[in-house]
Design an enzyme around this catalytic site. Structure first.
Site, mmCIF file in Angstrom:
data_model
loop_
_atom_site.group_PDB
_atom_site.id
_atom_site.type_symbol
_atom_site.label_atom_id
_atom_site.label_comp_id
_atom_site.label_asym_id
_atom_site.label_seq_id
_atom_site.Cartn_x
_atom_site.Cartn_y
_atom_site.Cartn_z
ATOM 1 N N HIS A 126 -30.087 6.800 20.851
ATOM 2 C CA HIS A 126 -29.657 7.411 19.695
ATOM 3 C C HIS A 126 -28.958 8.448 19.331
ATOM 4 O O HIS A 126 -29.153 9.021 20.618
ATOM 5 C CB HIS A 126 -30.948 7.094 18.419
ATOM 6 C CG HIS A 126 -32.300 7.594 18.938
ATOM 7 N ND1 HIS A 126 -32.169 9.094 18.023
ATOM 8 C CD2 HIS A 126 -33.141 7.523 19.677
ATOM 9 C CE1 HIS A 126 -32.789 9.873 19.085
ATOM 10 N NE2 HIS A 126 -33.837 8.594 19.355
ATOM 11 N N ASP A 127 -27.872 8.716 18.522
ATOM 12 C CA ASP A 127 -27.313 9.746 18.261
ATOM 13 C C ASP A 127 -27.009 10.049 19.733
ATOM 14 O O ASP A 127 -25.883 11.514 20.329
ATOM 15 C CB ASP A 127 -28.220 10.563 18.060
ATOM 16 C CG ASP A 127 -28.740 10.325 16.019
ATOM 17 O OD1 ASP A 127 -28.342 10.412 15.581
ATOM 18 O OD2 ASP A 127 -30.219 10.579 16.646
ATOM 19 N N GLY A 144 -31.863 9.760 23.647
ATOM 20 C CA GLY A 144 -30.880 10.169 22.588
ATOM 21 C C GLY A 144 -30.587 11.395 22.719
ATOM 22 O O GLY A 144 -30.988 12.665 23.298
#
Length: 265
Positions: A126-127, A144
């Protein structure tokens, strides 16, 4: 559901209502496409691909069997918020690759650039923000909030710690655990990754001028052996640099870092 008339969708594939399938797409057997997915022109999904979440995939990207793209982040803080995954054009995403969307705490977006190669078993968390022409070799794990610049190569079975930045043109050797920022055009290798010089092969392949390479080697030596702290040496370089490549390196060092830097030993 909007499927362009020129798209080819196998009879066993499931395309949920709301999905948008662009011209010339090919959807193979037993694929599952979620209701918020948008596929650009000429996207191809081999058999048994799952694409879900608020996911956009750019033109001519090919995703191979058993990849799972856009499933929720592997983050206990994730609460089901609306976040996105954007994948650029002409990527090759091989078997068993996983890519997750962003989280509210990380900006809500995971973004993949153009012309990347993501070999079998890679994970992008994520991200993460990944640039253009990036190669992740088999079973690379990107945590992440990682930022990877253009033209980076990460060797097989390597791990990138969360919040690490990897500068443009760097190369990471196989079986490396990268826990701190990597300078642009650097060569990094070792189980606990160490900065081991410049990616001279990559620079030469890209046709970088010899004068710039010489300037970068001198800058690297100054960062390694000069007086003062690493940051102080970089600040002096910023005042003296006459090469765009050296200025790029210095700007990277003087920018915000959550993890510190791999420095010359």
């Amino acid at each position: 559901m909007a499927i362009d008339p020129s798209a080819e969708v196998h009879s066993s594939a499931v395309v949920e209502a709301g999905a948008q399938i662009g011209p010339g797409c090919k959807i193979g057997a037993f694929c599952l496409i979620g209701p918020k997915v948008r596929l650009g022109t000429g996207v191809e999904l081999k058999s048994h691909v799952v694409v879900t979440g608020d996911t956009v995939i750019g033109d001519e990207t090919v995703i191979f069997s058993f990849a799972v793209i856009g499933e929720i982040p592997q983050d206990k803080k994730f609460g089901g918020e609306e976040t996105r995954l954007e994948i650029g054009q002409r990527n090759r995403i091989r078997e068993h690759v996983t890519m997750n969307p962003g989280t509210a705490g990380g900006g809500g977006l995971t973004r993949i650039g153009d012309d990347g190669l993501f070999m079998a078993g890679c994970h992008v968390a994520h991200d993460a923000i990944i640039g253009n022409h990036v190669i992740l070799v088999n079973n690379v794990a990107v945590a992440g909030h990682v930022i990877i610049g253009d033209q980076v190569i990460v060797g097989g079975l390597s791990g990138i710690h969360q919040f690490v930045r990897i500068g443009r043109g760097a190369i990471i050797g196989a079986l490396s655990m990268v826990t701190a920022d990597v300078l642009p055009h650097a060569l990094v290798q070792g189980p606990r990754a160490e900065l081991d010089g410049l990616n001279l092969v990559g620079l030469k392949r890209r046709g970088v001028d010899r004068a710039d390479i010489t300037a970068m080697r001198a800058a690297f030596l100054m960062l390694k052996q000069g007086d003062g702290s690493f940051q102080e040496r970089a600040q002096r370089l910023s005042e003296e640099a006459d090469s765009d490549y050296v200025r790029e390196m210095v700007t990277f060092i003087l920018g915000d870092s959550d993890r510190g830097f791999l420095t010359p030993s």
